[in-house]
Design an enzyme around this catalytic site. Structure first.
Site, PDB file in Angstrom:
ATOM      1  N   SER A   1       0.821  -1.214   0.000  1.00 48.27           N
ATOM      2  CA  SER A   1       0.000   0.000   0.000  1.00 48.27           C
ATOM      3  C   SER A   1       0.844   1.249   0.000  1.00 48.27           C
ATOM      4  CB  SER A   1      -0.844   0.057   1.270  1.00 48.27           C
ATOM      5  OG  SER A   1      -1.603  -1.084   1.430  1.00 48.27           O
TER       6      SER A   1
ATOM      7  N   HIS B   1      -2.033  -3.041  -6.779  1.00 47.28           N
ATOM      8  CA  HIS B   1      -2.620  -2.676  -5.488  1.00 47.28           C
ATOM      9  C   HIS B   1      -4.140  -2.789  -5.526  1.00 47.28           C
ATOM     10  CE1 HIS B   1      -3.405   0.507  -2.226  1.00 47.28           C
ATOM     11  NE2 HIS B   1      -3.145  -0.657  -1.657  1.00 47.28           N
TER      12      HIS B   1
ATOM     13  N   GLU C   1      -4.620  -0.134  -8.500  1.00 49.83           N
ATOM     14  CA  GLU C   1      -3.547   0.810  -8.846  1.00 49.83           C
ATOM     15  C   GLU C   1      -2.383  -0.032  -9.378  1.00 49.83           C
ATOM     16  OE1 GLU C   1      -4.011   4.656  -5.857  1.00 49.83           O
ATOM     17  OE2 GLU C   1      -3.098   2.864  -5.041  1.00 49.83           O
TER      18      GLU C   1
ATOM     19  N   ASN D   1      -4.087   5.698  -0.757  1.00 46.02           N
ATOM     20  CA  ASN D   1      -3.676   5.690   0.649  1.00 46.02           C
ATOM     21  C   ASN D   1      -3.041   6.991   1.091  1.00 46.02           C
ATOM     22  OD1 ASN D   1      -4.547   3.214   1.808  1.00 46.02           O
ATOM     23  ND2 ASN D   1      -3.199   2.210   0.344  1.00 46.02           N
TER      24      ASN D   1
HETATM   25  N1  LIG Z   1      -5.724  -4.296   4.805  1.00 47.81           N
HETATM   26  C1  LIG Z   1      -6.020  -3.543   3.769  1.00 47.81           C
HETATM   27  O1  LIG Z   1      -7.085  -2.907   3.723  1.00 47.81           O
HETATM   28  C2  LIG Z   1      -5.056  -3.473   2.607  1.00 47.81           C
HETATM   29  C3  LIG Z   1      -5.517  -2.909   1.398  1.00 47.81           C
HETATM   30  C4  LIG Z   1      -4.667  -2.884   0.289  1.00 47.81           C
HETATM   31  C5  LIG Z   1      -3.372  -3.373   0.422  1.00 47.81           C
HETATM   32  N2  LIG Z   1      -2.950  -3.913   1.607  1.00 47.81           N
HETATM   33  C6  LIG Z   1      -1.577  -4.440   1.653  1.00 47.81           C
HETATM   34  O2  LIG Z   1      -1.646  -5.848   1.570  1.00 47.81           O
HETATM   35  C7  LIG Z   1      -0.557  -6.433   2.304  1.00 47.81           C
HETATM   36  C8  LIG Z   1      -1.098  -7.384   3.342  1.00 47.81           C
HETATM   37  O3  LIG Z   1      -1.939  -6.657   4.243  1.00 47.81           O
HETATM   38  P1  LIG Z   1      -3.108  -7.373   5.055  1.00 47.81           P
HETATM   39  O4  LIG Z   1      -3.909  -6.272   5.651  1.00 47.81           O
HETATM   40  O5  LIG Z   1      -3.772  -8.397   4.230  1.00 47.81           O
HETATM   41  O6  LIG Z   1      -2.246  -8.068   6.210  1.00 47.81           O
HETATM   42  P2  LIG Z   1      -2.668  -9.281   7.148  1.00 47.81           P
HETATM   43  O7  LIG Z   1      -1.822  -9.157   8.362  1.00 47.81           O
HETATM   44  O8  LIG Z   1      -4.138  -9.360   7.309  1.00 47.81           O
HETATM   45  O9  LIG Z   1      -2.216 -10.574   6.294  1.00 47.81           O
HETATM   46  C9  LIG Z   1      -0.859 -10.873   6.001  1.00 47.81           C
HETATM   47  C10 LIG Z   1      -0.729 -12.374   5.874  1.00 47.81           C
HETATM   48  O10 LIG Z   1       0.585 -12.713   5.451  1.00 47.81           O
HETATM   49  C11 LIG Z   1       0.979 -13.890   6.109  1.00 47.81           C
HETATM   50  N3  LIG Z   1       2.437 -13.994   6.101  1.00 47.81           N
HETATM   51  C12 LIG Z   1       3.342 -13.355   6.874  1.00 47.81           C
HETATM   52  N4  LIG Z   1       4.591 -13.713   6.531  1.00 47.81           N
HETATM   53  C13 LIG Z   1       4.477 -14.618   5.515  1.00 47.81           C
HETATM   54  C14 LIG Z   1       5.405 -15.364   4.751  1.00 47.81           C
HETATM   55  N5  LIG Z   1       6.726 -15.243   4.963  1.00 47.81           N
HETATM   56  N6  LIG Z   1       4.936 -16.196   3.792  1.00 47.81           N
HETATM   57  C15 LIG Z   1       3.620 -16.334   3.570  1.00 47.81           C
HETATM   58  N7  LIG Z   1       2.683 -15.652   4.279  1.00 47.81           N
HETATM   59  C16 LIG Z   1       3.112 -14.803   5.234  1.00 47.81           C
HETATM   60  C17 LIG Z   1       0.394 -13.739   7.503  1.00 47.81           C
HETATM   61  O11 LIG Z   1       0.285 -15.011   8.156  1.00 47.81           O
HETATM   62  C18 LIG Z   1      -0.949 -13.097   7.211  1.00 47.81           C
HETATM   63  O12 LIG Z   1      -1.982 -14.055   7.061  1.00 47.81           O
HETATM   64  C19 LIG Z   1       0.227  -5.269   2.887  1.00 47.81           C
HETATM   65  O13 LIG Z   1       1.277  -4.948   2.022  1.00 47.81           O
HETATM   66  C20 LIG Z   1      -0.810  -4.160   2.928  1.00 47.81           C
HETATM   67  O14 LIG Z   1      -0.236  -2.881   2.915  1.00 47.81           O
HETATM   68  C21 LIG Z   1      -3.768  -3.984   2.698  1.00 47.81           C
END
Ligand SMILES: NC(=O)c1ccc[n+]([C@@H]2O[C@H](COP(=O)([O-])OP(=O)(O)OC[C@H]3O[C@@H](n4cnc5c(N)ncnc54)[C@H](O)[C@@H]3O)[C@@H](O)[C@H]2O)c1
Length: 517
Positions: A119, A140, A152, A190
């Site tokens: 993000s 994204h 994005e 963001n």
């Molecule tokens: N939450 C949102 O609204 C949102 C929106 C757009 C983008 N993002 C981006 O998406 C990405 C993930 O965010 P999220 O909110 O889903 O996080 P989250 O914490 O909900 O999920 C992350 C997942 O990755 C897993 N993980 C950690 N290390 C790992 C590894 N080495 N191998 C495989 N899996 C692994 C974790 O167990 C977890 O289930 C980030 O870069 C975030 O910025 C989030």
């Protein structure tokens, strides 16, 4: 290149939704997680989301089974070796992402594309740590991925054009709208969303307004689909904190400095929906409990007569002249709203009424006119914010009795109500105008066009209309006035009207002339 087999690394809040989007789009998906428990949890998030689609009649049982059948839980990174494209959706930490990319470099074909759902981190920096930086593209998605249409797409100076084109084509094939953005922290969405959400947390922690009132001010007063605190719970407080820290490092300034309460809740593991609690509690993954806005609380009967003070004319007149002179437009509208509700209105401050209403503007300022009328204990400010929200503005001298009368009055008017501190912007405006300001500043900096800003916020964040259109509707003069009052009141340059907004005002220009949706 046509993408058929994809991999998703990280099946958390976003990864599970992205895997669902791919599988619904007919792709065969392999999902990899940090460990078995996390994989089982991720698969169950995906299963429940598809289950909800069946119960809403959006999918048949057959389609449900077919889509789920396309997602294969992978035991290790090696299970991704045949993928045409792998997207990493692991936590927003550069070291974690780099580690995952290094592992992917070992197992993927050199022609495979690697996408990152970051993000806020620099896609160029992520790419530079990979053995094959040319195949790395930012892709994204927005939360919830199956619903939000925007993607994005971020190509860096290192990205091979074919990789960027393949990701753009894939997004289209999945029914999404790809928008090309430059590799700058937070991209477009963001960089605009997070400072606004952060500001909402600051208003909560400083006692400016309650959680429910903050969220209601945004839904009822601004017309956005979700309040900022409920949205933070949906995004995840840890993810939001990580994004803000990156924005803070890149841009500096108070808008991006994470509110201490956000940090504390994230540190305590109250990360929002995914942990079962954040600003709200989610006992069984249910939506946040409905707020209890002031106007809907049990209140005494409304007063029979109220005194109305018009700050726009009070002070300019005295005694009988004040009573006889015309009201400002705002006070006249308020007077007729109250009269239509069957409550009589007097303008005589010495008339013994239970409640004095100061027809305050979005800049605030209740105490001065209330004190000048000698009625500070009986007075509250009242402001009706479009499209239908009453902001009740007590001062430190307002009595509990007057506040209860104001609640009853607003309930009689039939408007949802919030209580706001008597500060510039009141509640809805204090959240809205700096958010619009950030959008204008981004356009003024030449980073995004007005039309990109509105497309991104409508398709990525579910806004019914984009910030530029909202600015045009609110009026550039009004926005500049409230921002100038906030800037003067807090001394924070983050609220100062940006040069482009001043140009709009001076030139009588519409921000929509820049081509917004
Ligand atoms: N939450 C949102 O609204 C949102 C929106 C757009 C983008 N993002 C981006 O998406 C990405 C993930 O965010 P999220 O909110 O889903 O996080 P989250 O914490 O909900 O999920 C992350 C997942 O990755 C897993 N993980 C950690 N290390 C790992 C590894 N080495 N191998 C495989 N899996 C692994 C974790 O167990 C977890 O289930 C980030 O870069 C975030 O910025 C989030």
């Amino acid at each position: 290149m046509e993408v058929r087999e994809v991999g998703v690394v990280g099946l958390g809040t976003m990864g599970a939704g992205i895997a669902e989007v791919f599988a619904r789009g007919g792709l065969s998906v392999t999902a990899v997680e940090a460990d078995r428990d996390a994989l089982a949890r991720g698969m169950s998030i995906l299963g429940s989301s598809l289950g909800r689609a069946v119960s809403r009649g959006k999918l048949t049982e057959d389609e449900h089974a077919q889509i789920l059948g396309r997602v294969r839980p992978g035991s290790a990174m090696t299970s991704l070796s045949g993928a045409d494209l792998v997207i990493e959706v692991v936590p927003e930490q550069l070291a974690v992402k780099r580690q995952v990319l290094a592992e992917l470099d070992q197992v993927l074909r050199p022609t495979a594309i690697v996408a990152t759902n970051t993000s806020s981190l620099s896609v160029t920096t992520i790419a530079a740590g990979s053995a094959y930086p040319g195949r790395l593209v930012g892709m994204h998605f927005f939360n919830p991925a199956p619903v939000m249409r925007l993607v994005e797409v971020v190509s860096t100076v290192l990205t091979e054009p074919a990789a960027g084109q393949a990701v753009t084509a894939l997004a289209r094939r999945l029914g999404k709208t790809p928008v090309q953005v430059t590799d700058r922290a937070g991209f477009v969405a963001n960089a605009l969303l997070l400072p606004y959400l952060n500001h909402a947390v600051r208003l909560l922690e400083t006692g400016y307004a309650t959680r429910d009132d903050i969220d209601l001010a945004v839904t009822a007063g601004i017309g956005l689909p979700m309040g900022p605190l409920a949205l933070l719970d949906l995004i995840g407080l840890d993810t939001s904190l990580a994004v803000l820290q990156v924005l803070q490092r890149e841009f500096g300034g108070t808008r991006y400095t994470p509110a201490p309460l956000l940090r504390r809740l994230a540190d305590a593991g109250r990360t929002g929906r995914k942990s079962g609690s954040g600003f709200y509690d989610y006992p069984a993954q249910s939506p946040p409990a409905a707020g209890s806005p002031a106007g809907q609380r049990a209140e005494p009967p409304p007063p029979g007569t109220v005194t109305l003070i018009d700050p726009a004319t009070a002070g300019a007149r005295t005694g009988a002249a004040e009573r006889a002179g015309p009201h400002s437009e705002r006070a006249a509208e308020l007077a007729s709203l109250v009269a239509v509700a069957g409550i009589s209105v007097t303008r005589n401050p010495v008339h013994p009424t239970d409640l004095v209403i100061v027809a305050v503007g979005p800049q605030g300022g209740v105490l001065g006119p209330a004190t000048a009328a000698g009625r500070a204990a009986d007075a509250v400010g009242l402001h009706v914010a479009a499209p239908g929200l009453a902001e009740i503005v007590p001062t430190p001298l307002t009595s509990a009795r007057a506040l209860a009368h104001a609640g009853a009055l607003v309930a009689r008017l039939g408007l949802p109500a919030v209580r706001s501190a008597d500060r510039p912007g009141l509640l809805a405006g204090a959240l809205l105008y700096p958010h619009l300001r950030d959008a204008v500043a981004m356009i003024g900096d030449g980073y995004a066009t007005a039309s990109d800003v509105d497309t991104v916020m409508t398709l990525g964040c579910g806004y019914p209309r984009g910030p530029v259109r909202m600015l045009a509707e609110a009026g550039v003069e009004r926005a500049a006035e409230v921002l100038a009052a906030m800037h003067a009141g807090y001394g924070d340059p983050a609220f100062a009207p940006p040069p482009l907004l001043i140009e709009y005002v001076r030139g009588g220009l519409s921000p929509l002339a820049h081509g917004a949706r």
